[in-house]
Design a protein around this motif. Structure first.
Motif, mmCIF file in Angstrom:
data_model
loop_
_atom_site.group_PDB
_atom_site.id
_atom_site.type_symbol
_atom_site.label_atom_id
_atom_site.label_comp_id
_atom_site.label_asym_id
_atom_site.label_seq_id
_atom_site.Cartn_x
_atom_site.Cartn_y
_atom_site.Cartn_z
ATOM 1 N N GLU A 71 34.539 36.962 45.569
ATOM 2 C CA GLU A 71 33.426 37.120 44.716
ATOM 3 C C GLU A 71 33.239 38.775 44.959
ATOM 4 O O GLU A 71 32.800 38.934 44.291
ATOM 5 N N LEU A 72 33.683 39.301 46.414
ATOM 6 C CA LEU A 72 34.061 40.690 46.274
ATOM 7 C C LEU A 72 34.530 41.567 44.819
ATOM 8 O O LEU A 72 34.454 42.181 44.699
ATOM 9 N N SER A 104 32.936 41.523 41.998
ATOM 10 C CA SER A 104 32.105 41.954 41.877
ATOM 11 C C SER A 104 32.612 43.272 41.639
ATOM 12 O O SER A 104 31.900 43.854 40.758
ATOM 13 N N HIS A 105 34.060 44.076 42.365
ATOM 14 C CA HIS A 105 33.745 45.452 41.809
ATOM 15 C C HIS A 105 34.751 45.265 40.896
ATOM 16 O O HIS A 105 33.975 46.352 39.903
ATOM 17 N N LEU A 154 33.690 43.356 37.615
ATOM 18 C CA LEU A 154 32.606 43.079 37.275
ATOM 19 C C LEU A 154 31.854 44.721 37.030
ATOM 20 O O LEU A 154 31.291 45.068 36.043
ATOM 21 N N GLY A 155 31.576 45.645 38.033
ATOM 22 C CA GLY A 155 31.129 46.775 37.894
ATOM 23 C C GLY A 155 31.928 47.691 36.641
ATOM 24 O O GLY A 155 31.186 48.640 36.698
ATOM 25 N N ILE A 156 33.056 47.744 37.419
ATOM 26 C CA ILE A 156 33.831 48.010 36.663
ATOM 27 C C ILE A 156 34.127 48.617 35.266
ATOM 28 O O ILE A 156 33.595 48.927 34.418
ATOM 29 N N VAL A 205 42.724 50.693 42.329
ATOM 30 C CA VAL A 205 41.670 49.226 42.391
ATOM 31 C C VAL A 205 42.419 47.992 43.379
ATOM 32 O O VAL A 205 42.197 47.543 44.139
#
Lengths: 203, 203
Positions: free
Chosen positions: B159-160, B163-164, B166-168, B192
């Motif tokens: 999930e971490l 999340s990264h 998705l945020g990008i 990344v």
């Protein structure tokens, strides 16, 4: 003594509620609530004015167009972001952890979280809102952060860091995906701090 | 030879368009379009049926409730995610880069990007959609990824990582914040990949 009409002195009296900073603040508060509850599309100057108990002309007077009201409203929502330069001022050691901890703290607090969520929802569903957010977030926050970074492409690095934290906010507080949604914040900070540290300080 | 009425044989003829997988596919395609264009709230079984050229009862027959149609529709949108287990099968070395590269590739392609954006918009604005996404993404993707990881709390780690990325996606393709929006994808992958590598493989 007799039934004379009272003399008018100068301009007509204004209602106290229509003047000065308290009217501006009421308009901003009303704008944030309207945008949060109705969404960007369904919010209007008229609706904001009604919620604030003022004339729509006053909203135009203080802020301008709907987009300008939105920009002012989100600026207040991003007040926590004003702390970020202070966090950076502590120097590069441990900056990853300080920023991760601060960001998580803002999102853990429902009072500071709600307006941020509303802004993100607006930006996702209305291009005009995305444009305001882009301009605001860039100019007021990320470029300010980038000034203090000693790495190549500092704005790019700041955006990578911001994207990670935004994505965590999305999965944890919006999608509520487990176990991230229930994880102890220290666990998240422990994992993420070295990532931010690398992005923000390592060439 | 005389004017006899034709004999009925068995059940009334069905229109070819109403039977078999092609009807299901038409319904799914229509559902994805309706959800993407109207948003979750304004999409209805009736609207989907009309767009697909079928009876609403057929939509219920094949899929069930509106939420179940949505789940089936987003499953198709997440088809690219079905590649992820194959990426993991290559073993831990370089998995961070493979996943970063694959994710960016899916988002760089407007054809695969559009339905994902639509799903995220729906999830942000309607709790029922968030719930479907949460269940789907967790069950079909993240937990599957976690099975292949040899780290503590593998679903949390997955999930971490998610999340990264998705945020990008959010900052690059929705907010379009520069310079991230115009950055070369190799620059993003280079920064990344080590992050994802650490999350997914380092205890």
């Amino acid at each position: 003594m007799n039934g004379m009409a009272p003399r008018r002195r100068g301009r007509p009296a204004r209602k106290a509620a229509d003047t000065g900073p308290s009217a501006q603040q009421k308009i901003l508060d009303a704008a944030r609530t309207e945008f949060a509850e109705r969404g960007y599309d369904k919010t209007s100057i008229r609706g904001i004015a009604k919620a604030a108990g003022v004339d729509p002309a006053l909203v135009h007077h203080y802020f301008g167009t709907k987009d300008e009201v939105f920009a002012a409203a989100i600026e207040v929502s991003f007040e926590p972001a004003l702390m970020v330069p202070a966090l950076l001022a502590g120097g590069p050691d441990g900056i990853g952890e300080r920023l991760a901890r601060y960001f998580i703290g803002v999102w853990e607090n429902p009072v500071t979280r709600a307006p941020l969520l509303a802004v993100i929802r607006s930006a996702l569903t209305h291009e005009a809102a995305a444009k305001v957010l882009r301009t605001f977030v860039l100019r007021r926050l990320l470029e300010r952060v980038a000034e203090d970074l000693d790495v190549p492409n500092p704005t790019f690095r700041a955006e990578l860091a911001a994207s990670h934290m935004l994505g965590i906010a999305f999965l944890r507080y919006v999608i509520k995906a487990e176990p991230l949604a229930s994880a102890d914040t220290e666990e998240i900070i422990t994992m993420v701090a070295p990532t931010l540290q690398r992005y923000l300080t390592e060439a």
